[in-house]
Design a protein around this motif. Structure first.
Motif, PDB file in Angstrom:
ATOM      1  N   GLU A   1      -9.529  -3.039   1.625  1.00 16.80           N
ATOM      2  CA  GLU A   1      -8.505  -4.336   2.556  1.00 16.80           C
ATOM      3  C   GLU A   1      -9.173  -5.259   3.442  1.00 16.80           C
ATOM      4  O   GLU A   1      -9.016  -5.836   4.300  1.00 16.80           O
ATOM      5  CB  GLU A   1      -6.980  -4.020   3.048  1.00 16.80           C
ATOM      6  CG  GLU A   1      -7.763  -2.853   4.116  1.00 16.80           C
ATOM      7  CD  GLU A   1      -8.152  -1.463   4.019  1.00 16.80           C
ATOM      8  OE1 GLU A   1      -8.740  -1.626   2.601  1.00 16.80           O
ATOM      9  OE2 GLU A   1      -7.866  -0.894   4.171  1.00 16.80           O
TER      10      GLU A   1
ATOM     11  N   LYS B   1      -8.601 -12.116   6.200  1.00 13.00           N
ATOM     12  CA  LYS B   1      -8.643 -12.168   5.266  1.00 13.00           C
ATOM     13  C   LYS B   1      -6.992 -12.192   4.898  1.00 13.00           C
ATOM     14  O   LYS B   1      -5.822 -11.978   5.477  1.00 13.00           O
ATOM     15  CB  LYS B   1      -9.586 -11.227   4.653  1.00 13.00           C
ATOM     16  CG  LYS B   1      -9.056 -10.938   3.015  1.00 13.00           C
ATOM     17  CD  LYS B   1      -9.582  -9.596   2.636  1.00 13.00           C
ATOM     18  CE  LYS B   1      -9.478  -9.556   0.952  1.00 13.00           C
ATOM     19  NZ  LYS B   1     -10.069  -7.903   0.941  1.00 13.00           N
TER      20      LYS B   1
ATOM     21  N   LYS C   1     -14.701  -1.439   2.778  1.00 17.37           N
ATOM     22  CA  LYS C   1     -13.054  -0.884   2.974  1.00 17.37           C
ATOM     23  C   LYS C   1     -12.424  -2.225   1.910  1.00 17.37           C
ATOM     24  O   LYS C   1     -12.732  -3.982   2.198  1.00 17.37           O
ATOM     25  CB  LYS C   1     -12.459  -1.176   3.588  1.00 17.37           C
ATOM     26  CG  LYS C   1     -13.040   0.230   4.906  1.00 17.37           C
ATOM     27  CD  LYS C   1     -12.417   1.293   4.474  1.00 17.37           C
ATOM     28  CE  LYS C   1     -10.984   1.236   4.375  1.00 17.37           C
ATOM     29  NZ  LYS C   1     -10.386   2.388   4.423  1.00 17.37           N
TER      30      LYS C   1
END
Length: 199
Positions: A78, A199, A76
């Motif tokens: 993100e 993140k 993914k």
């Protein structure tokens, strides 16, 4: 899966992507959809009994499910695919330890096993934990009054060569019942500290 929601919400609130899943044949996860059996990657169908008992042959299927979940998160955009955690309690904790010893799990940075067993349904944590790399952190929890669980946690902690934390709760709770002993706050904080936050 719903018993994990407070932990999942805490992590999501701190910017982490969270994927909560029921093991095949547990909770809301079916072993069959319509007229189609759910199969593992090698084509074998799960053979969960009507009581939900997991047979050793089902373990491979469940590890395939975990591999697919880890792969899904790792790709993914993100999600920082190099900072993943696997969290489980009881048999889910045993599977988390087994998954972390698999070559495909290199993106997993930390593992949480609540009330793990030394051996259960074909899983051998004594053999698997030493195969978990030194760079991976391990959080082990058990109830102080759960003699078998506390002994398992102590033995597995000695076998892991990497960073670790051991949590022994007051009382004799086991598995998901231990979440009420302060783990609802402790697990997400430990995961965030271990992987460096979101993140």
């Amino acid at each position: 899966r719903s018993r994990w929601f407070p932990i999942a919400l805490h992590l999501a609130g701190r910017g982490c992507a969270v994927l909560a899943l029921d093991l095949r044949g547990h909770g809301e996860s079916p072993t069959q959809v319509g007229n189609v059996d759910l199969h593992s990657a090698d084509g074998s169908a799960p053979r969960l009994s009507s009581t939900g008992t997991v047979e050793p042959r089902d373990v491979r299927v469940m590890l395939d499910d975990l591999r697919n979940a880890v792969s899904y998160l790792a790709i993914k955009g993100e999600v920082d695919g190099g900072r993943l955690a696997i969290v489980g309690a009881g048999f889910g904790g045993d599977l988390a330890l087994a998954a972390a010893a698999e070559p495909w799990s290199e993106a997993v940075r930390c593992i949480v096993a609540v009330s793990p067993s030394l051996e259960d349904r074909g899983l051998d944590a004594v053999a698997e934990v030493p195969r978990i790399g030194k760079g991976r952190a391990l959080f082990l929890a058990a109830g102080h009054g759960d003699a078998a669980g506390a002994a398992a946690v102590a033995r597995l902690a000695k076998l892991h060569r990497g960073p670790q934390e051991v949590f022994l709760a007051d009382g004799d709770q086991r598995g998901l019942d231990l979440l009420s002993s302060g783990l609802i706050r402790k697990i997400p904080e430990w995961v965030l500290n271990t992987i460096g936050g979101a993140k």
